[in-house]
Design a protein around this motif. Structure first.
Motif, short mmCIF file in Angstrom:
data_model
loop_
_atom_site.label_atom_id
_atom_site.label_comp_id
_atom_site.label_asym_id
_atom_site.label_seq_id
_atom_site.Cartn_x
_atom_site.Cartn_y
_atom_site.Cartn_z
N VAL A 1 0.83 -1.20 0.00
CA VAL A 1 0.00 0.00 0.00
C VAL A 1 0.87 1.26 0.00
O VAL A 1 0.60 2.21 -0.75
CB VAL A 1 -0.98 -0.01 1.20
CG1 VAL A 1 -1.68 1.32 1.35
CG2 VAL A 1 -1.99 -1.14 1.04
N LEU A 2 1.92 1.26 0.81
CA LEU A 2 2.81 2.42 0.84
C LEU A 2 3.52 2.60 -0.50
O LEU A 2 3.70 3.73 -0.97
CB LEU A 2 3.82 2.29 1.98
CG LEU A 2 3.22 2.42 3.37
CD1 LEU A 2 4.26 2.10 4.44
CD2 LEU A 2 2.60 3.78 3.59
N SER A 3 3.88 1.52 -1.13
CA SER A 3 4.50 1.59 -2.45
C SER A 3 3.53 2.19 -3.47
O SER A 3 3.90 3.06 -4.27
CB SER A 3 4.95 0.19 -2.89
OG SER A 3 5.45 0.22 -4.20
N PHE A 4 2.27 1.74 -3.44
CA PHE A 4 1.26 2.29 -4.35
C PHE A 4 1.01 3.77 -4.06
O PHE A 4 0.78 4.55 -4.97
CB PHE A 4 -0.05 1.51 -4.24
CG PHE A 4 0.03 0.09 -4.73
CD1 PHE A 4 0.68 -0.23 -5.91
CD2 PHE A 4 -0.54 -0.94 -3.99
CE1 PHE A 4 0.75 -1.54 -6.36
CE2 PHE A 4 -0.48 -2.25 -4.44
CZ PHE A 4 0.17 -2.55 -5.62
N HIS A 5 1.05 4.13 -2.79
CA HIS A 5 0.85 5.53 -2.42
C HIS A 5 1.99 6.39 -2.97
O HIS A 5 1.75 7.47 -3.54
CB HIS A 5 0.76 5.66 -0.90
CG HIS A 5 0.63 7.07 -0.42
ND1 HIS A 5 -0.40 7.90 -0.83
CD2 HIS A 5 1.39 7.80 0.42
CE1 HIS A 5 -0.26 9.08 -0.25
NE2 HIS A 5 0.82 9.05 0.51
N LEU A 6 3.21 5.92 -2.83
CA LEU A 6 4.37 6.69 -3.29
C LEU A 6 4.39 6.88 -4.81
O LEU A 6 4.82 7.92 -5.30
CB LEU A 6 5.67 6.05 -2.81
CG LEU A 6 5.91 6.14 -1.31
CD1 LEU A 6 7.13 5.33 -0.91
CD2 LEU A 6 6.08 7.59 -0.88
N ASP A 7 3.91 5.88 -5.55
CA ASP A 7 3.92 6.04 -7.01
C ASP A 7 2.62 6.64 -7.55
O ASP A 7 2.45 6.81 -8.75
CB ASP A 7 4.28 4.73 -7.72
CG ASP A 7 3.18 3.68 -7.73
OD1 ASP A 7 2.03 3.98 -7.39
OD2 ASP A 7 3.49 2.53 -8.09
N LYS B 1 -4.12 6.33 -5.01
CA LYS B 1 -5.19 7.31 -5.22
C LYS B 1 -6.06 6.89 -6.41
O LYS B 1 -7.29 6.93 -6.33
CB LYS B 1 -4.59 8.69 -5.46
CG LYS B 1 -5.61 9.77 -5.69
CD LYS B 1 -4.91 11.11 -5.90
CE LYS B 1 -5.91 12.20 -6.22
NZ LYS B 1 -5.24 13.49 -6.46
N ASP B 2 -5.42 6.45 -7.48
CA ASP B 2 -6.16 6.00 -8.66
C ASP B 2 -7.05 4.80 -8.35
O ASP B 2 -8.19 4.73 -8.79
CB ASP B 2 -5.21 5.66 -9.81
CG ASP B 2 -4.43 6.86 -10.32
OD1 ASP B 2 -4.92 8.00 -10.14
OD2 ASP B 2 -3.34 6.66 -10.88
N MET B 3 -6.52 3.85 -7.57
CA MET B 3 -7.30 2.67 -7.18
C MET B 3 -8.51 3.07 -6.36
O MET B 3 -9.61 2.54 -6.57
CB MET B 3 -6.44 1.69 -6.36
CG MET B 3 -5.45 0.90 -7.15
SD MET B 3 -4.65 -0.29 -6.06
CE MET B 3 -2.96 0.21 -6.21
N LEU B 4 -8.31 4.00 -5.42
CA LEU B 4 -9.41 4.44 -4.57
C LEU B 4 -10.46 5.20 -5.36
O LEU B 4 -11.66 5.04 -5.13
CB LEU B 4 -8.87 5.29 -3.41
CG LEU B 4 -8.04 4.54 -2.38
CD1 LEU B 4 -7.36 5.50 -1.43
CD2 LEU B 4 -8.90 3.54 -1.61
#
Length: 102
Positions: free
Chosen positions: A81-87, A91-94
Motif C-alpha cells: 500500500v505504501l509503495s502504491f501511495h508513493l507512485d 489514489k487512482d485505485m481508490l
C-alpha cells in the motif's frame, strides 16, 4: 475464507487489522487522510478472528495484517500500500473503486 470475501466486498475499501498493530494504524490513517472511509475489521476483537486470520494467510497475506482490499480485490500489505501511495497509484485505485472522489 467466505467471510473474508464477503467482508472485503461490502465497501469500496476494506482493511483487516489488529488493534495493537502500529502499521495497521498507519495504513488506516493514510486512508483517512486521503479522504477514504474504509471498513475496518479488527480481527483480534472479532469472535471469528482466528478463522479470518487463517483465511487471510490463504489469500497470501504475509504478514496477515494489515490486509487491504480495494474494490473487493486484495491489494496487499502495508509495504504494498505504501509503495502504491508513493507512485500515485493508490489514489487512482481508490478513485476507481469509488472510495474517494475528485
Amino acid at each position: 475464507m467466505d467471510r473474508v470475501n464477503e467482508l472485503a466486498k461490502m465497501k469500496a475499501a476494506v482493511i483487516f487489522t489488529k488493534s495493537s498493530c502500529c502499521m495497521c494504524h498507519s495504513i488506516k490513517t493514510l486512508f483517512y487522510e486521503m479522504g477514504a472511509s474504509p471498513a475496518v475489521h479488527e480481527i483480534d476483537r472479532d469472535a471469528r478472528g482466528k478463522e479470518m486470520e487463517w483465511a487471510l494467510q490463504r489469500f497470501g497475506c504475509n504478514p496477515t495484517v494489515p490486509a487491504v482490499f480495494i474494490g473487493g480485490k486484495y491489494v496487499g500489505s502495508a509495504r504494498d500500500v505504501l509503495s502504491f501511495h508513493l507512485d500515485g497509484s493508490l489514489k487512482d485505485m481508490l478513485i476507481e473503486a469509488k472510495a474517494i472522489w475528485f
